[in-house]
Design a protein around this motif. Structure first.
Motif, short mmCIF file in Angstrom:
data_model
loop_
_atom_site.label_atom_id
_atom_site.label_comp_id
_atom_site.label_asym_id
_atom_site.label_seq_id
_atom_site.Cartn_x
_atom_site.Cartn_y
_atom_site.Cartn_z
N GLN A 39 0.85 -1.19 0.00
CA GLN A 39 0.00 0.00 0.00
C GLN A 39 0.88 1.23 0.00
O GLN A 39 1.66 1.46 0.94
CB GLN A 39 -0.94 0.02 1.21
CG GLN A 39 -1.96 1.13 1.16
CD GLN A 39 -3.07 0.94 2.16
OE1 GLN A 39 -2.95 0.19 3.13
NE2 GLN A 39 -4.18 1.60 1.93
N LYS A 43 -3.08 5.37 -1.92
CA LYS A 43 -3.53 4.32 -2.83
C LYS A 43 -4.12 3.15 -2.04
O LYS A 43 -3.87 2.98 -0.86
CB LYS A 43 -2.39 3.85 -3.71
CG LYS A 43 -1.87 4.91 -4.67
CD LYS A 43 -0.86 4.32 -5.64
CE LYS A 43 -0.41 5.36 -6.65
NZ LYS A 43 0.56 4.79 -7.63
N GLN A 44 -4.89 2.33 -2.74
CA GLN A 44 -5.46 1.15 -2.12
C GLN A 44 -4.40 0.05 -1.99
O GLN A 44 -3.45 0.00 -2.76
CB GLN A 44 -6.63 0.63 -2.96
CG GLN A 44 -7.87 1.51 -2.90
CD GLN A 44 -9.06 0.87 -3.58
OE1 GLN A 44 -8.90 0.07 -4.50
NE2 GLN A 44 -10.25 1.20 -3.12
#
Length: 117
Positions: A39, A43-44
């Motif tokens: 990660q 961001k995911q």
């Protein structure tokens, strides 16, 4: 219950190499799918690579040919060899474990990887 403890993160130069390791404890670890997610800020969390109990592997397209995942069922460990890392590989890397390829139930605490010159 499964516990995952990562090690090996740090600063690496672009084009260098770094190896992440994860020690897994728990009675079902040897039949679990083990993997690495990452990660980056903003961001995911995304899958980097995973390995099944028989050794079958799955990689994100962005790391194919550069990263290699492996596991040692005798030692209950999973490792990620990172070759030729790029600045965009900078992220917190998490060891993961779960009973199927689509179900992750356990996470490590995460280890920071920074790719920079």
């Amino acid at each position: 219950q499964v516990q995952l403890v990562e090690s090996g993160g740090g600063l690496v130069q672009p084009g260098g190499s770094l190896r992440l390791s994860c020690v897994a404890s728990g009675s079902m670890v040897r039949v679990y799918v083990l993997g690495w997610y990452r990660q980056a800020p903003g961001k995911q969390r995304e899958l980097v690579a995973a390995v099944g109990s028989s050794g079958t592997t799955n990689y994100a397209d962005s790391v194919k040919g550069r990263f290699t995942i492996s596991r040692d069922n005798a030692k209950n460990t999973v490792s990620l060899q990172m070759n030729s890392p790029k600045p965009e590989d900078t992220a917190v890397y998490y060891c993961s474990g779960g009973p199927t390829w689509s179900l992750t139930q356990f996470w490590g605490q995460g280890t920071q990887v920074t790719v920079s010159s």
